[in-house]
Scaffold this motif. Structure first.
Motif, mmCIF file in Angstrom:
data_model
loop_
_atom_site.group_PDB
_atom_site.id
_atom_site.type_symbol
_atom_site.label_atom_id
_atom_site.label_comp_id
_atom_site.label_asym_id
_atom_site.label_seq_id
_atom_site.Cartn_x
_atom_site.Cartn_y
_atom_site.Cartn_z
ATOM 1 N N CYS A 34 -58.903 83.966 -26.405
ATOM 2 C CA CYS A 34 -60.395 84.511 -26.731
ATOM 3 C C CYS A 34 -60.696 85.162 -25.544
ATOM 4 O O CYS A 34 -61.947 85.807 -25.473
ATOM 5 N N GLN A 35 -60.315 84.765 -24.498
ATOM 6 C CA GLN A 35 -60.937 85.048 -23.253
ATOM 7 C C GLN A 35 -60.512 86.295 -22.655
ATOM 8 O O GLN A 35 -61.059 86.699 -21.460
ATOM 9 N N THR A 36 -59.800 87.389 -23.540
ATOM 10 C CA THR A 36 -59.936 88.580 -23.182
ATOM 11 C C THR A 36 -61.377 89.370 -23.386
ATOM 12 O O THR A 36 -61.460 90.543 -22.851
ATOM 13 N N CYS A 37 -62.166 88.689 -24.210
ATOM 14 C CA CYS A 37 -63.276 89.401 -24.401
ATOM 15 C C CYS A 37 -64.355 88.548 -23.966
ATOM 16 O O CYS A 37 -65.537 88.717 -23.835
ATOM 17 N N HIS A 38 -64.225 86.953 -23.797
ATOM 18 C CA HIS A 38 -65.211 86.288 -23.520
ATOM 19 C C HIS A 38 -64.908 85.678 -22.171
ATOM 20 O O HIS A 38 -63.789 85.263 -21.566
ATOM 21 N N SER A 39 -66.063 85.120 -21.435
ATOM 22 C CA SER A 39 -65.923 84.518 -20.002
ATOM 23 C C SER A 39 -65.125 83.295 -19.975
ATOM 24 O O SER A 39 -65.264 82.228 -20.857
ATOM 25 N N GLN A 40 -64.271 82.949 -19.030
ATOM 26 C CA GLN A 40 -63.494 81.741 -18.994
ATOM 27 C C GLN A 40 -64.262 80.405 -18.636
ATOM 28 O O GLN A 40 -64.298 79.298 -18.913
ATOM 29 N N ASP A 41 -65.777 80.481 -18.288
ATOM 30 C CA ASP A 41 -66.474 79.706 -17.875
ATOM 31 C C ASP A 41 -67.351 78.991 -19.149
ATOM 32 O O ASP A 41 -68.003 77.922 -19.055
ATOM 33 N N ILE A 42 -67.167 79.854 -20.368
ATOM 34 C CA ILE A 42 -67.721 79.297 -21.579
ATOM 35 C C ILE A 42 -66.574 78.249 -22.259
ATOM 36 O O ILE A 42 -65.489 78.711 -22.495
ATOM 37 N N THR A 43 -67.065 77.064 -22.831
ATOM 38 C CA THR A 43 -66.258 76.172 -23.333
ATOM 39 C C THR A 43 -66.247 76.471 -25.021
ATOM 40 O O THR A 43 -65.153 76.333 -25.590
ATOM 41 N N LEU A 44 -67.671 76.476 -25.442
ATOM 42 C CA LEU A 44 -67.607 76.760 -26.928
ATOM 43 C C LEU A 44 -68.472 78.202 -27.208
ATOM 44 O O LEU A 44 -69.429 78.429 -26.577
ATOM 45 N N LEU A 45 -67.906 79.010 -28.108
ATOM 46 C CA LEU A 45 -68.316 80.174 -28.360
ATOM 47 C C LEU A 45 -69.439 80.103 -29.568
ATOM 48 O O LEU A 45 -70.068 81.053 -29.587
ATOM 49 N N GLY A 46 -69.498 79.146 -30.344
ATOM 50 C CA GLY A 46 -70.346 79.076 -31.351
ATOM 51 C C GLY A 46 -69.834 78.026 -32.342
ATOM 52 O O GLY A 46 -69.067 77.120 -32.121
ATOM 53 N N ALA A 47 -70.175 78.384 -33.689
ATOM 54 C CA ALA A 47 -69.777 77.310 -34.675
ATOM 55 C C ALA A 47 -69.579 78.186 -36.014
ATOM 56 O O ALA A 47 -70.167 79.032 -36.139
ATOM 57 N N ILE A 48 -68.640 77.512 -37.041
ATOM 58 C CA ILE A 48 -68.515 78.350 -38.565
ATOM 59 C C ILE A 48 -69.299 77.117 -39.362
ATOM 60 O O ILE A 48 -69.112 75.850 -39.226
ATOM 61 N N GLN A 49 -70.216 77.525 -40.260
ATOM 62 C CA GLN A 49 -70.762 76.769 -41.157
ATOM 63 C C GLN A 49 -70.352 77.096 -42.717
ATOM 64 O O GLN A 49 -70.427 78.389 -42.863
#
Length: 444
Positions: A71-86
């Protein structure tokens, strides 16, 4: 998944509570209560809860989305969780089934109802809650990177359909992950191959530079030997011209003069012819002496560089009507013979170019000496020229004098700079480094 009959909604929720994607298009962009997803986002564990929306009861399963390496090709490595699926499930069919069974068995009495209720509770747990717990557990494993996680269900009800859809999604995620891993392996291999080729090329360039450096060293040695040989040959020829040809012509002049003086007066015509011969011999003698001085000025060997430059420039330029100025500054040192010879030849070539091409009236030569450096500056007020054009490859054959001066300066480890413009004259600057202790202090 959202198209399934039992599923009322599927949504992707950002950490700030914004709905980024939903099976209900009108809900996209809305913000839901953050407390509803905070537990899953903070703990990183999938959660399940009941909820009521539009007078309908729902079972909501919230699955955190972790920021994995792919996922880190698009998101910063400093973020642990990107969100949630409900995933929201409509519990009405299950509640209806439970209500009907409860009413049916209620007529058999309290004891029977109790027994059946316990059995029904067990059945509900087995039929609904256990599969849903398995779904939540499987979703949790998948979110933590276990892409081989699958739901196990052999039923044909809504839970079974949801399991099939979920497993299909997990299969696609796993396949995509394998493809990414293969791509990364191929890229890593390609990088290794590229690095190997680069290193090989660097080694080739280093080797070529070392051939090249050796060739330049040999070329400088050869050029130095050629110049030394030329100077030695010049010295020999100048000595022979001075010791043999000049003395012979001088003796011839004296004999012609003696013969003419001793002839009787009646031999006037013969005396005149002898006088013409004597003048021709004197002119030839002067030419030979000038040639000998051009080849190797005796002042360079006897008096040193400064005196040789001053004498030669005044004699060479004065005979051609040019004004000359010489300045000597710094320490009074006598340079090594090899250094003095090359510097003298550079200055000699520069003055020759002034006479041939500059159309100048005034020429100055400045010589500054120190223990570590010899600095020569030659300046004229002539017509000037385009330095780049004069030194270009196309016209190089016509400017061997300039290239020769540059090469001679390089033999001494020095630099040769030319400053010139059309109509503004020419200024030559030569810097020659000197080794400490190599020079000898001399007298004027």
């Amino acid at each position: 998944i959202g198209a399934e009959k039992m599923v009322s909604e599927t949504a992707i929720i950002l950490p700030d509570g914004t709905i980024a994607a939903s099976s209900e298009v009108t809900r996209i962009g809305q913000t839901i209560d953050r407390d509803e997803i905070s537990q899953a986002l903070q703990s990183g564990v999938a959660t399940a809860r009941t909820n009521q929306r539009d007078s309908l009861n729902e079972l909501q399963i919230i699955i955190p989305i972790f920021n994995k390496a792919e996922c880190q090709t698009c998101h910063s490595q400093d973020i642990t969780l990107l969100g949630a699926i409900q995933i929201s499930l409509d519990t009405a069919p299950l509640e209806n089934q439970t209500r009907q069974q409860t009413l049916f068995f209620g007529a058999f009495g309290g004891l029977t109802l109790l027994i059946i209720g316990l059995g029904l509770a067990h059945a509900i747990k087995k039929i609904i809650l256990t599969p849903l717990s398995g779904l939540a557990e499987t979703a949790q494993r998948l979110s933590q990177g276990d892409y081989a996680a699958r739901m196990r269900s052999d039923k044909n009800d809504e839970i079974g359909v949801l399991s099939i859809i979920f497993n299909d999604m997990a299969e696609k995620v796993e396949q995509r992950t394998r493809d990414l891993e293969l791509s990364q392996q191929e890229l890593a291999k390609w990088n290794v191959d590229l690095e190997t080729k680069v290193q090989e090329r660097i080694k080739e360039i280093i080797v070529l530079n070392s051939k090249l450096e050796e060739m330049n060293r040999l070329r400088e040695q050869l050029l130095g030997k050629i110049i030394s040989t030329q100077e030695e040959e010049r010295r020999r020829i100048a000595r022979e011209l001075h010791d043999e040809a000049s003395q012979s012509l001088a003796a011839l002049v004296l004999h012609l003069e003696d013969v003419a003086d001793n002839l009787p007066a009646r031999y006037r015509a013969t005396k005149q012819r002898l006088e013409v011969l004597k003048e021709q011999a004197e002119r030839t003698l002067g030419g030979i002496r000038n040639l000998a001085l051009e080849l190797r000025p005796s002042a360079l060997d006897d008096l040193g560089l400064a005196k040789a430059i001053e004498w030669y420039a005044k004699d060479y330029l004065g005979k051609r009507g040019l004004n000359f100025k010489f300045e000597l500054s710094g320490l009074k040192v006598k340079l090594p013979p090899y250094t003095e010879t090359i510097l003298f030849r550079i200055i000699q070539e520069a003055l020759t170019n002034v006479v041939k091409h500059a159309q100048a009236n005034q020429v100055s030569v400045k010589l500054q000496l120190s223990e570590t450096q010899a600095n020569v500056q030659i300046e004229d007020d002539g017509k000037g020229f385009d330095v780049d054009v004069a030194l270009s490859r196309e016209t190089g054959q016509k400017n061997l004098g300039l290239h020769g001066m540059i090469e001679r300066a390089a033999l001494l480890g020095g630099t040769f700079n030319i400053r010139s413009q059309h109509g503004l004259g020419t200024h030559l600057i030569i810097y020659i480094p000197l080794t400490a202790g190599e020079n000898k202090y001399g007298q004027d």
